[in-house]
Design an enzyme around this catalytic site. Structure first.
Site, PDB file in Angstrom:
ATOM      1  CB  THR A  16      -0.916   0.003   1.248  1.00  0.00           C
ATOM      2  OG1 THR A  16      -1.834  -1.067   1.108  1.00  0.00           O
ATOM      3  CG2 THR A  16      -1.699   1.295   1.389  1.00  0.00           C
ATOM      4  CG  ASP A  60      -1.636  -6.615  -2.755  1.00  0.00           C
ATOM      5  OD1 ASP A  60      -2.526  -5.761  -2.780  1.00  0.00           O
ATOM      6  OD2 ASP A  60      -1.516  -7.455  -1.839  1.00  0.00           O
ATOM      7  CB  CYS A 281      -5.233 -17.728  21.582  1.00  0.00           C
ATOM      8  SG  CYS A 281      -6.607 -18.654  22.239  1.00  0.00           S
TER       9      CYS A 281
HETATM   10  N1  ASP Z   1      -2.713  -5.451   0.087  1.00  0.00           N
HETATM   11  C1  ASP Z   1      -1.627  -4.662   0.593  1.00  0.00           C
HETATM   12  C2  ASP Z   1      -0.380  -5.520   0.607  1.00  0.00           C
HETATM   13  O1  ASP Z   1      -0.195  -6.315   1.477  1.00  0.00           O
HETATM   14  C3  ASP Z   1      -1.957  -4.171   1.966  1.00  0.00           C
HETATM   15  C4  ASP Z   1      -0.915  -3.254   2.587  1.00  0.00           C
HETATM   16  O2  ASP Z   1       0.185  -3.056   2.128  1.00  0.00           O
HETATM   17  O3  ASP Z   1      -1.233  -2.721   3.651  1.00  0.00           O
HETATM   18  O4  ASP Z   1       0.416  -5.423  -0.290  1.00  0.00           O
END
Ligand code: ASP
Length: 344
Positions: A16, A60, A281
């Site tokens: 992201t 990603d 958990c």
């Molecule tokens: N879908 C993204 C990833 O893991 C989510 C992120 O980076 O927060 O590449």
């Protein structure tokens, strides 16, 4: 303390932090590193020298896999003696798996490898990416008495530095996306970076870095749930050529005691399948025999995964099976701390 002349390799893999909305869509997808660095003039203000290297293709992290971990390990090995520390920009979704895998793959690591990313892209006004990245660089370049302060594979996110193989993504919403439930943080950051020196692992001897890229892919992860059918369990345990399985059980390692369930496990173990018990958990440990429901599966030969995270148990299993260990050796090494991933 940061020293001028310190060198950092910033490896951009995606996530992201470097994503933008795709034209005509709400979906985020990665962009190249030049677009990220143009949002980060602060990079030029560090005293240390920062070189960058972008993966091709950037991704990603949902597309991370063992081949990608091997590529990362090879890059770190190739550049190991040219840099004092490494920062890896990575998506949050599988960051804990990558950090866990790298901790096993990079043997004799004595330099920081700090993974970070963000919940909001770097181009967004309220991004958490800037602080995460800038502080990760600061930590990776921190030197005390001529030695790196944190010579481990870590995840830095929001205000916390965690040992990578103790970490789990716990929030898809909040900026504190990661937690280390069974091990203290290695540092907390505010006005200062407050290191928890007692929790940091320092290598006993200096040995050359050696990387392990042969991982066993024929492994699985099975979460027990009330009402599991015999057919479901059978289809998992009979997956072709399955070598290892992480079984996520209830509470302190408890599982159903129905005759058919125990018989299926017993038969799979007799065939040579290694089954490792970890808890569903987030915090706490497997305690074989605390309840009848855990005693029975451990008497069958299920391996105690103690307080390892699922991410750690699975990648450790891939790593140990990749070394060609036999079942007895696997049981021993799964219960040994290789790089601080388990409490003994
Ligand atoms: N879908 C993204 C990833 O893991 C989510 C992120 O980076 O927060 O590449």
């Amino acid at each position: 303390m940061q020293k001028s002349g310190t060198t950092i390799l910033l490896i951009y893999t995606g996530g992201t932090i470097g994503m933008i909305n795709q034209p005509g869509s709400e979906a985020l997808a990665p962009v190249d590193f030049n677009e990220i660095s143009s949002q980060l003039p602060e990079l030029k203000r560090f005293e240390c020298k920062i070189d960058t290297l972008a993966f091709d293709p950037i991704r990603d992290s949902s597309n991370a896999d063992p081949a990608f971990w091997s590529q990362l390990a090879e890059i770190i090995q190739k550049h190991y003696y040219h840099y004092d520390g490494f920062v890896v920009l990575h998506g949050t979704d599988t960051m804990a798996y990558t950090a866990s895998a790298l901790s096993f793959m990079l043997e004799n690591l004595d330099k920081p490898v700090i993974l970070t990313g963000s919940q909001l892209p770097i181009g967004v006004l309220r991004t958490d990416g800037k602080e995460n990245l800038l502080t990760a660089i600061e930590i990776a370049s921190d030197i005390k008495n001529g030695q790196p302060v944190v010579p481990e594979v870590c995840i830095f996110f929001q205000n916390s530095l965690f040992r990578g193989n103790r970490t789990t993504k716990h929030s898809a919403e909040y900026f504190h996306a990661f937690r280390s439930y069974n091990y203290p943080s290695l540092a907390e950051t505010g006005v200062h970076i407050n290191y928890n020196f007692k929790a940091i692992q320092y290598p006993a001897n200096k040995r050359p870095l050696s990387i392990h890229t042969k991982l066993e892919l024929r492994v699985g992860l099975l979460k027990v749930f009330p009402g599991m059918s015999k057919e479901w369990i059978q289809s998992c345990l009979h997956a072709p050529e399955l070598k290892g399985l992480v079984l996520e059980t209830y509470g302190s390692g408890n599982a159903p005691t129905s005759k058919w369930f125990l018989e299926e496990l017993e038969e799979a173990i007799a065939r040579g399948l290694v089954i490792v018990n970890v808890t569903q958990c987030q915090a706490g440990s497997v305690e074989p025999g605390k309840y009848e429901t855990s005693r029975l599966i451990h008497e069958l030969g299920v391996v105690n995964g103690r307080d390892m995270t699922t991410e750690s148990a699975l990648t450790k299993l891939m790593f140990l099976l990749g070394k060609g260990l036999d079942t007895a050796e696997l049981g021993i090494y799964m219960n040994r701390s290789l790089c601080g991933e388990i409490s003994l």
